[in-house]
Design an enzyme around this catalytic site. Structure first.
Site, PDB file in Angstrom:
ATOM      1  N   ARG A 131      -2.770  -3.062  -7.227  1.00  0.00           N
ATOM      2  CA  ARG A 131      -2.164  -3.904  -6.105  1.00  0.00           C
ATOM      3  C   ARG A 131      -1.352  -5.176  -6.555  1.00  0.00           C
ATOM      4  NH1 ARG A 131      -2.535   0.017  -3.134  1.00  0.00           N
ATOM      5  NH2 ARG A 131      -3.557   0.128  -1.047  1.00  0.00           N
ATOM      6  N   CYS A 155      -6.451  -3.456   3.867  1.00  0.00           N
ATOM      7  CA  CYS A 155      -6.346  -1.962   3.903  1.00  0.00           C
ATOM      8  C   CYS A 155      -6.903  -1.103   2.953  1.00  0.00           C
ATOM      9  CB  CYS A 155      -4.508  -1.328   4.026  1.00  0.00           C
ATOM     10  SG  CYS A 155      -4.661   0.347   4.088  1.00  0.00           S
ATOM     11  N   HIS A 173       1.493  -4.010   5.590  1.00  0.00           N
ATOM     12  CA  HIS A 173       0.384  -3.953   6.677  1.00  0.00           C
ATOM     13  C   HIS A 173      -0.884  -4.340   6.071  1.00  0.00           C
ATOM     14  CE1 HIS A 173       0.054  -0.106   4.657  1.00  0.00           C
ATOM     15  NE2 HIS A 173      -1.197  -0.056   4.596  1.00  0.00           N
ATOM     16  N   GLU A 174      -0.982  -4.794   4.679  1.00  0.00           N
ATOM     17  CA  GLU A 174      -1.998  -5.180   3.583  1.00  0.00           C
ATOM     18  C   GLU A 174      -1.754  -6.764   3.638  1.00  0.00           C
ATOM     19  OE1 GLU A 174      -3.921  -2.273   0.747  1.00  0.00           O
ATOM     20  OE2 GLU A 174      -3.218  -3.906  -0.466  1.00  0.00           O
ATOM     21  N   ARG A 199      -5.284   2.586  17.868  1.00  0.00           N
ATOM     22  CA  ARG A 199      -5.257   3.467  16.687  1.00  0.00           C
ATOM     23  C   ARG A 199      -3.823   3.578  16.093  1.00  0.00           C
ATOM     24  NH1 ARG A 199      -6.822   9.754  18.216  1.00  0.00           N
ATOM     25  NH2 ARG A 199      -8.495   8.387  19.480  1.00  0.00           N
ATOM     26  N   CYS A 240     -12.809   0.920  24.863  1.00  0.00           N
ATOM     27  CA  CYS A 240     -12.747   2.348  25.165  1.00  0.00           C
ATOM     28  C   CYS A 240     -13.998   3.214  24.577  1.00  0.00           C
ATOM     29  CB  CYS A 240     -11.240   2.762  24.211  1.00  0.00           C
ATOM     30  SG  CYS A 240     -11.532   2.683  22.544  1.00  0.00           S
ATOM     31  N   CYS A 265      -9.836   3.457  18.029  1.00  0.00           N
ATOM     32  CA  CYS A 265      -9.495   3.095  19.219  1.00  0.00           C
ATOM     33  C   CYS A 265      -8.533   3.816  20.042  1.00  0.00           C
ATOM     34  CB  CYS A 265      -9.193   1.654  19.048  1.00  0.00           C
ATOM     35  SG  CYS A 265      -8.479   0.805  20.646  1.00  0.00           S
ATOM     36  N   CYS A 285       0.887  -1.150   0.039  1.00  0.00           N
ATOM     37  CA  CYS A 285      -0.026   0.001   0.113  1.00  0.00           C
ATOM     38  C   CYS A 285       0.911   1.134   0.124  1.00  0.00           C
ATOM     39  CB  CYS A 285      -0.875  -0.161   1.167  1.00  0.00           C
ATOM     40  SG  CYS A 285      -1.821   1.510   1.610  1.00  0.00           S
ATOM     41  N   HIS A 286       0.396   2.486  -0.636  1.00  0.00           N
ATOM     42  CA  HIS A 286       1.390   3.734  -0.521  1.00  0.00           C
ATOM     43  C   HIS A 286       1.757   3.876   0.775  1.00  0.00           C
ATOM     44  CE1 HIS A 286       2.649   6.082  -3.863  1.00  0.00           C
ATOM     45  NE2 HIS A 286       3.460   6.521  -2.814  1.00  0.00           N
ATOM     46  N   THR A 287       1.079   3.520   1.993  1.00  0.00           N
ATOM     47  CA  THR A 287       1.624   4.160   3.295  1.00  0.00           C
ATOM     48  C   THR A 287       2.886   3.296   3.774  1.00  0.00           C
ATOM     49  OG1 THR A 287      -0.787   4.390   3.853  1.00  0.00           O
ATOM     50  CG2 THR A 287       0.683   4.411   5.484  1.00  0.00           C
ATOM     51  N   CYS A 332      -9.868  -2.232  20.366  1.00  0.00           N
ATOM     52  CA  CYS A 332      -9.710  -2.854  21.795  1.00  0.00           C
ATOM     53  C   CYS A 332     -10.702  -3.660  22.169  1.00  0.00           C
ATOM     54  CB  CYS A 332      -9.109  -1.940  22.697  1.00  0.00           C
ATOM     55  SG  CYS A 332     -10.216  -0.706  23.536  1.00  0.00           S
ATOM     56  N   CYS A 377     -14.236   2.471  20.992  1.00  0.00           N
ATOM     57  CA  CYS A 377     -14.964   1.243  20.310  1.00  0.00           C
ATOM     58  C   CYS A 377     -16.339   1.283  20.907  1.00  0.00           C
ATOM     59  CB  CYS A 377     -14.094   0.025  21.073  1.00  0.00           C
ATOM     60  SG  CYS A 377     -12.272   0.092  20.375  1.00  0.00           S
TER      61      CYS A 377
HETATM   62  P1  NAD Z   1      -1.337   4.840  -5.131  1.00  0.00           P
HETATM   63  O1  NAD Z   1      -0.281   5.378  -5.157  1.00  0.00           O
HETATM   64  O2  NAD Z   1      -1.852   3.689  -5.692  1.00  0.00           O
HETATM   65  O3  NAD Z   1      -2.496   5.877  -5.855  1.00  0.00           O
HETATM   66  C1  NAD Z   1      -2.281   7.316  -5.443  1.00  0.00           C
HETATM   67  C2  NAD Z   1      -2.683   7.992  -6.855  1.00  0.00           C
HETATM   68  O4  NAD Z   1      -2.828   9.300  -6.488  1.00  0.00           O
HETATM   69  C3  NAD Z   1      -1.742   7.901  -7.939  1.00  0.00           C
HETATM   70  O5  NAD Z   1      -2.397   7.510  -9.225  1.00  0.00           O
HETATM   71  C4  NAD Z   1      -1.061   9.068  -8.192  1.00  0.00           C
HETATM   72  O6  NAD Z   1      -0.940   9.597  -9.496  1.00  0.00           O
HETATM   73  C5  NAD Z   1      -2.203  10.080  -7.535  1.00  0.00           C
HETATM   74  N1  NAD Z   1      -1.874  11.547  -7.146  1.00  0.00           N
HETATM   75  C6  NAD Z   1      -0.872  11.779  -6.546  1.00  0.00           C
HETATM   76  N2  NAD Z   1      -0.562  13.128  -6.237  1.00  0.00           N
HETATM   77  C7  NAD Z   1      -1.649  13.792  -6.734  1.00  0.00           C
HETATM   78  C8  NAD Z   1      -2.311  14.912  -7.199  1.00  0.00           C
HETATM   79  N3  NAD Z   1      -1.591  16.122  -6.503  1.00  0.00           N
HETATM   80  N4  NAD Z   1      -3.384  15.137  -7.576  1.00  0.00           N
HETATM   81  C9  NAD Z   1      -4.082  14.045  -8.323  1.00  0.00           C
HETATM   82  N5  NAD Z   1      -3.761  12.745  -8.087  1.00  0.00           N
HETATM   83  C10 NAD Z   1      -2.544  12.828  -7.719  1.00  0.00           C
HETATM   84  O7  NAD Z   1      -1.790   4.780  -3.539  1.00  0.00           O
HETATM   85  P2  NAD Z   1      -2.762   3.945  -2.475  1.00  0.00           P
HETATM   86  O8  NAD Z   1      -2.270   2.864  -2.124  1.00  0.00           O
HETATM   87  O9  NAD Z   1      -4.009   3.898  -3.558  1.00  0.00           O
HETATM   88  O10 NAD Z   1      -3.284   5.054  -1.472  1.00  0.00           O
HETATM   89  C11 NAD Z   1      -3.685   6.232  -1.734  1.00  0.00           C
HETATM   90  C12 NAD Z   1      -3.661   7.089  -0.311  1.00  0.00           C
HETATM   91  O11 NAD Z   1      -4.386   6.608   0.697  1.00  0.00           O
HETATM   92  C13 NAD Z   1      -2.144   7.142   0.207  1.00  0.00           C
HETATM   93  O12 NAD Z   1      -1.929   8.515   0.671  1.00  0.00           O
HETATM   94  C14 NAD Z   1      -2.118   6.222   1.274  1.00  0.00           C
HETATM   95  O13 NAD Z   1      -1.125   6.452   2.330  1.00  0.00           O
HETATM   96  C15 NAD Z   1      -3.387   6.734   1.686  1.00  0.00           C
HETATM   97  N6  NAD Z   1      -4.328   5.351   2.618  1.00  0.00           N
HETATM   98  C16 NAD Z   1      -4.859   5.926   3.644  1.00  0.00           C
HETATM   99  C17 NAD Z   1      -5.653   5.001   4.630  1.00  0.00           C
HETATM  100  C18 NAD Z   1      -6.461   5.642   5.739  1.00  0.00           C
HETATM  101  O14 NAD Z   1      -7.143   4.864   6.497  1.00  0.00           O
HETATM  102  N7  NAD Z   1      -6.724   6.932   5.535  1.00  0.00           N
HETATM  103  C19 NAD Z   1      -5.456   3.583   4.262  1.00  0.00           C
HETATM  104  C20 NAD Z   1      -4.651   3.263   3.164  1.00  0.00           C
HETATM  105  C21 NAD Z   1      -3.923   4.101   2.364  1.00  0.00           C
HETATM  106 ZN    ZN Z   2      -2.477   0.797   3.601  1.00  0.00          ZN
END
Ligand code: NAD
Ligand code: ZN
Length: 380
Positions: free
Chosen positions: A373, A178, A70-71, A118, A103, A114, A48-50, A100, A106
């Site tokens: 993915r 995720c 994490h995925e 969290r 809390c 959580c 995942c991107h994170t 948990c 939850c």
């Molecule tokens: P990914 O890299 O596969 O997709 C991100 C997309 O955003 C790409 O296609 C990229 O070209 C585009 N992008 C980047 N900057 C941009 C901009 N300024 N304008 C328009 N498009 C833009 O990533 P992903 O795995 O799909 O994750 C997406 C986001 O979600 C990441 O920031 C990730 O960390 C986050 N995330 C958050 C949670 C949560 O629970 N909040 C969970 C998972 C992932």
């Molecule tokens: Zn993720």
């Protein structure tokens, strides 16, 4: 009881020694689970991107050596003292944000934040004793978000593990732990578009396309995909995205382009990029009077969200969510059932698959913006 219960397991893990350097497959020692913990055998994981942000550590706190990931999906190998809700052999999905069960969050119907479990991206140790369960020749290696799934075995807090249908194919449903649940939930649980609504989705990776899927399931009539990478647009057509905007093709700010396309703004927008400018654009492109914007992307440590307060006074709503507001243990098994009942397609998010030894290829695909993915097969 497995014959490894209570013992240190030696297995392969992909260790990040330094920011941005390819992971290296090492033999690690994985200590037995302590109280409130389970040890999992990971069978499939994905990227995942994170993971990539914290590995690059460009805008995030560096913590190395570390085992990311994490995925994922796996089975319980053994349980710590006093753990009664899991047994060896249970099929599970670990989740980066836990539940948990006790809390105030939850217990609230509205929150999945959580108090105890969290998401915490800067902690690299277990909560029980502040230590790592991973080591290499006795030297500790840090955990990541309580999951560290780039290892054949890992130890998690029980609150960060969801027990799922034993018949669910882990090589597919691992991505529900995720990205796909996050995007889907951001639409269904947080943005909640109504039938006939217009929805803008910023970022068309797996998270954004799952949000588009959620918007489609909600009956949205226009789904406007925004991305800087034009190769995303073809893929996105299979996810119900009806129109595309590449901010690079326009001289005007993208919020103005979207306002013009929609007679004043979209009804809902969901940001899945992690870029703070895109977060601001996603907020400013919703219609005044009723528009709701939801932030999902993980920002850099020092990012600041700046908008004129009048944009809020004009009756726009700004929200944010982790894991699409799903409670991981309570709700994730039901998301898996949606897949089992064919209400949710997961296969179309999976564009690549590599053996564990080639895990660095998954990083290359993501850095190049290629595909959605990539499944990493631990067994090969
Ligand atoms: P990914 O890299 O596969 O997709 C991100 C997309 O955003 C790409 O296609 C990229 O070209 C585009 N992008 C980047 N900057 C941009 C901009 N300024 N304008 C328009 N498009 C833009 O990533 P992903 O795995 O799909 O994750 C997406 C986001 O979600 C990441 O920031 C990730 O960390 C986050 N995330 C958050 C949670 C949560 O629970 N909040 C969970 C998972 C992932
Ligand atoms: Zn993720």
């Amino acid at each position: 009881m497995s014959n490894t219960a209570g013992q240190v397991i030696r297995c392969k893990a992909a260790v990040a020694w330094e920011a941005g350097k390819p992971l290296s497959i090492e033999e690690v020692e994985v200590a037995p689970p302590q109280a409130h913990e389970v040890r999992l055998k990971i069978l499939f994981t994905s990227l995942c991107h994170t993971d990539v942000y914290f590995w690059e550590a460009k805008g995030q706190t560096p913590l190395f050596p570390r085992i990311f990931g994490h995925e994922a999906g796996g089975i319980v190998e053994s349980v710590g003292p006093g753990v009664t809700d899991f047994q060896p052999g249970d099929q599970v999905l670990p989740v980066f944000t836990g539940e948990c069960g006790d809390c105030s969050h939850c217990k609230s119907e509205e929150s999945n934040m959580c108090d105890l479990l969290r998401i915490n991206t800067d902690r690299g140790v277990m909560l029980t004793d502040g230590k790592s369960r991973f080591s290499i020749k006795g030297k500790p290696v840090y955990h990541f978000v309580g999951t560290s799934t780039f290892s054949e075995y890992t130890v998690c807090h029980v609150g960060s593990v969801a027990k799922i249908n034993p018949a669910a194919p882990l090589d597919k449903v691992c991505i529900l732990s995720c990205g796909v649940s996050t995007g889907l939930g951001a639409a269904l649980n947080v943005a909640k578009p109504k039938k006939g609504h217009s929805v803008a989705v910023f970022g068309l990776g797996a998270v954004g396309l799952a949000a588009a899927e959620g918007a489609r399931l909600s009956g949205a009539s226009r789904i406007i995909g925004v991305d800087l990478n034009p190769s995303r647009f073809n893929e996105a057509k299979r996810f119900g995205v009806t129109e595309f905007v590449n901010p690079k093709d326009h001289k005007k700010p993208v919020q103005e382009v979207i306002a013009e396309m929609t007679g004043g703004g979209v009804d809902r927008s969901i940001e899945c990029t992690g870029n703070v400018q895109a977060m601001i654009q996603a907020f400013e492109c919703v219609h005044d009077g009723w528009g709701v914007a939801v932030l999902v992307g993980v920002p850099n440590k020092d990012d600041v969200f700046k908008t004129h307060p009048m944009n809020l006074l004009n009756e726009r709503t700004l929200k944010g969510t982790f894991f699409g507001n799903y409670k991981p243990r309570t709700d994730l098994p039901g998301v898996v059932e949606k897949y089992m009942n064919k209400e949710l397609e997961v296969e179309k998010f999976i564009t690549h698959s590599v053996p564990f030894t080639e895990i660095n290829k998954a990083f290359d695909y993501m850095l190049r913006g290629e595909g959605l993915r990539c499944i990493i097969r631990m067994g090969d």
